[in-house]
Design an enzyme around this catalytic site. Structure first.
Site, PDB file in Angstrom:
ATOM      1  N   HIS A  19       1.224  -1.053   0.106  1.00 55.76           N
ATOM      2  CA  HIS A  19       0.036   0.262  -0.124  1.00 55.76           C
ATOM      3  C   HIS A  19       1.207   1.328   0.233  1.00 55.76           C
ATOM      4  O   HIS A  19       1.743   1.046   0.342  1.00 55.76           O
ATOM      5  CB  HIS A  19      -1.018   0.236   1.359  1.00 55.76           C
ATOM      6  CG  HIS A  19      -1.445  -1.248   0.943  1.00 55.76           C
ATOM      7  ND1 HIS A  19      -3.485  -1.197   0.526  1.00 55.76           N
ATOM      8  CD2 HIS A  19      -1.943  -2.208   1.460  1.00 55.76           C
ATOM      9  CE1 HIS A  19      -3.843  -2.239   0.255  1.00 55.76           C
ATOM     10  NE2 HIS A  19      -2.768  -3.282   1.442  1.00 55.76           N
ATOM     11  N   CYS A  31      -1.615   5.609  -4.946  1.00 55.02           N
ATOM     12  CA  CYS A  31      -2.429   4.108  -4.964  1.00 55.02           C
ATOM     13  C   CYS A  31      -3.580   4.050  -5.758  1.00 55.02           C
ATOM     14  O   CYS A  31      -3.174   2.990  -6.728  1.00 55.02           O
ATOM     15  CB  CYS A  31      -3.102   3.472  -3.459  1.00 55.02           C
ATOM     16  SG  CYS A  31      -3.915   2.498  -3.691  1.00 55.02           S
TER      17      CYS A  31
END
Length: 101
Positions: A19, A31
């Site tokens: 992430h 992201c």
């Protein structure tokens, strides 16, 4: 230990995991960029030749495996890696792209 997106290209397999942690969930532009780049590439490849790659997304990791030689697919995958490397230049703390050939 930094939490980030890792992209590892090794031979015929590209693995994307982690992430970015650039911002809170739903506002993370790194992201969102990676997702957009990867999904556009995968969908383009599958629309051209749906037997050229195997694509798995288990929620934590995306694995793209090239199944056969196809010049257009190779160019699309290489372009995806180049775009992700450009993103890495701007967001070094959030994404790492490695190529192990």
């Amino acid at each position: 230990w930094l939490i980030m997106i890792k992209v590892i290209k090794k031979n015929e397999v590209i693995e994307i995991s982690g992430h970015a942690n650039y911002d809170e969930f739903g506002k993370d532009i790194v992201c969102a960029s990676v997702s957009s780049i990867v999904m556009t590439t995968v969908n383009s490849i599958l629309s051209i030749d749906d037997s050229s790659i195997n694509y798995v997304d288990d929620g934590d990791k995306i694995i793209i495996k090239k199944l056969n030689d196809n010049d257009i697919v190779d160019k699309l995958l290489n372009t995806m890696i180049l775009i992700l490397k450009d993103l890495e230049k701007q967001y070094k703390k959030n994404i790492k792209v490695e190529s192990e050939e």
